[in-house]
Enzyme design. Structure first.
Site, mmCIF file in Angstrom:
data_model
loop_
_atom_site.group_PDB
_atom_site.id
_atom_site.type_symbol
_atom_site.label_atom_id
_atom_site.label_comp_id
_atom_site.label_asym_id
_atom_site.label_seq_id
_atom_site.Cartn_x
_atom_site.Cartn_y
_atom_site.Cartn_z
ATOM 1 N N THR A 140 0.858 -1.183 0.000
ATOM 2 C CA THR A 140 0.000 0.000 0.000
ATOM 3 C C THR A 140 0.899 1.240 0.000
ATOM 4 O OG1 THR A 140 -0.100 0.276 2.404
ATOM 5 C CG2 THR A 140 -1.685 -1.260 1.408
ATOM 6 N N ARG A 141 0.298 2.403 0.170
ATOM 7 C CA ARG A 141 1.096 3.639 0.278
ATOM 8 C C ARG A 141 1.484 3.920 1.723
ATOM 9 N NH1 ARG A 141 0.499 9.236 -0.175
ATOM 10 N NH2 ARG A 141 -1.754 9.110 0.120
ATOM 11 N N LYS A 142 1.277 2.939 2.585
ATOM 12 C CA LYS A 142 1.666 3.068 3.993
ATOM 13 C C LYS A 142 3.147 2.731 4.137
ATOM 14 C CE LYS A 142 -2.990 1.933 5.576
ATOM 15 N NZ LYS A 142 -3.849 0.944 6.267
ATOM 16 N N THR A 143 3.970 3.670 3.679
ATOM 17 C CA THR A 143 5.415 3.494 3.717
ATOM 18 C C THR A 143 6.039 4.528 4.650
ATOM 19 O OG1 THR A 143 5.572 4.916 1.758
ATOM 20 C CG2 THR A 143 5.549 2.533 1.387
ATOM 21 N N THR A 178 4.655 -3.187 4.437
ATOM 22 C CA THR A 178 5.604 -2.094 4.622
ATOM 23 C C THR A 178 5.454 -1.394 5.975
ATOM 24 O OG1 THR A 178 4.100 -0.592 3.441
ATOM 25 C CG2 THR A 178 5.871 -1.607 2.160
#
Length: 300
Positions: free
Chosen positions: A150-153, A286
């Site tokens: 996901t964009r949960k970086t 991530t």
């Protein structure tokens, strides 16, 4: 013992924007050494060699970033070409350490790069290892869709974590806000409706970007598909309801890509998989990975 993932032979390092990686590494180095390096004074600048050891099991990943750290310090690296292949599972342990590389350069430069390089490679390997476990579990169930991150970086570390996803065999999902349009609840509330949000987004995105809509129920998913969305994300659905609704959506809109998301882990993923689900995304890939243990030791 080492084994290769399905990505054996794919050199993902060629994807990386060299200028951005070098600039990012420079920021990391400036952050770690903003002023005097007294330890570097102690060890001096005579040329030494240091060995990179892997000390816990996992997928080897992050080689380009390790290279970039030491290149910025004018050090050279000799890799073990048989073992240090990204995507390889290496069965290392504290009692069975595996030598992956030798780094040569001034002693102070070796130690200036040591922790930054190890932090990067251990985390990238952690993402790749968790990703490989998730993909392997999905394939074992006969499901051939995409397991995605996901964009949960981590801010400032996104390129490394996204790279680790690829090396581990997972999909990156969108890389950033500019790559794909994702319309979530806040966008929809601000726009007034799913239909209005999709239509406005399409005017700006044109034909070259996909539009995905986060949906909380079947009605929202059907509205999104009818409005012209390319992807519907079924978010936080009960697994049995998700499988049923995915079938309904596909029957009406067979072109739609359906993503299952919302607290899904590798352990719970089997409950969500079916032929009508194209993508399963996991923020944990991530956000919740364990680091692989490496050390760099100067030879003496």
């Amino acid at each position: 013992m080492s084994t290769h993932s399905d990505n054996k032979g794919v050199d993902f390092s060629t994807l990386l924007p060299e200028a951005q990686v070098n600039a990012t590494v420079r920021q990391w180095m400036d952050d770690d050494m903003p002023s005097f390096d007294v330890g570097g004074l102690v060890v001096g600048s005579s040329v030494k060699s240091a060995q990179l050891w892997m000390k816990s099991p996992g997928i080897f990943a992050g080689k380009p970033f390790f290279d970039a750290v030491f290149a910025s310090l004018d050090c050279t690296i000799q890799w073990n070409s048989e073992l240090a292949v990204e995507g390889t599972f290496i069965d290392a342990s504290s009692s069975n350490k595996v030598l992956l590389a030798t780094v040569n350069g001034p002693a102070n430069a070796l130690l200036q790069g040591e922790r930054t390089a190890l932090n990067t490679i251990s985390r990238c390997s952690g993402v790749a290892t968790l990703s490989k476990e998730a993909v392997t579990a999905a394939r074992a169930l006969g499901w051939n869709g995409l397991v995605a991150g996901t964009r949960k970086t981590t801010p400032g570390f996104r390129v490394v974590e996204k790279y680790g996803l690829l090396v581990g065999g997972a999909a990156t999902h969108r890389l950033d806000l500019s790559q794909m349009v994702m319309l979530k609840d806040n966008h929809i509330w601000a726009a007034g409706s799913i239909t209005d949000a999709v239509k406005l987004a399409r005017k700006a995105a044109g034909f070259s970007q996909k539009i995905e809509v986060e949906c909380q129920n079947l009605e929202e998913a059907m509205e999104a598909a009818a409005a012209g969305a390319d992807i519907t994300m079924l978010d936080n659905f009960d697994p049995s309801q998700l499988r049923k609704d995915a079938q309904t959506i596909k029957e009406k809109h067979p072109h739609i890509i359906i993503e299952a998301s919302g607290g899904i882990t590798t352990e719970t993923m089997p409950d969500y998989l079916c032929e009508h689900i194209d993508v399963v995304s996991q923020g944990k890939l991530t956000q919740g990975y364990s680091c692989v243990d490496y050390s760099l030791k100067i030879m003496h």
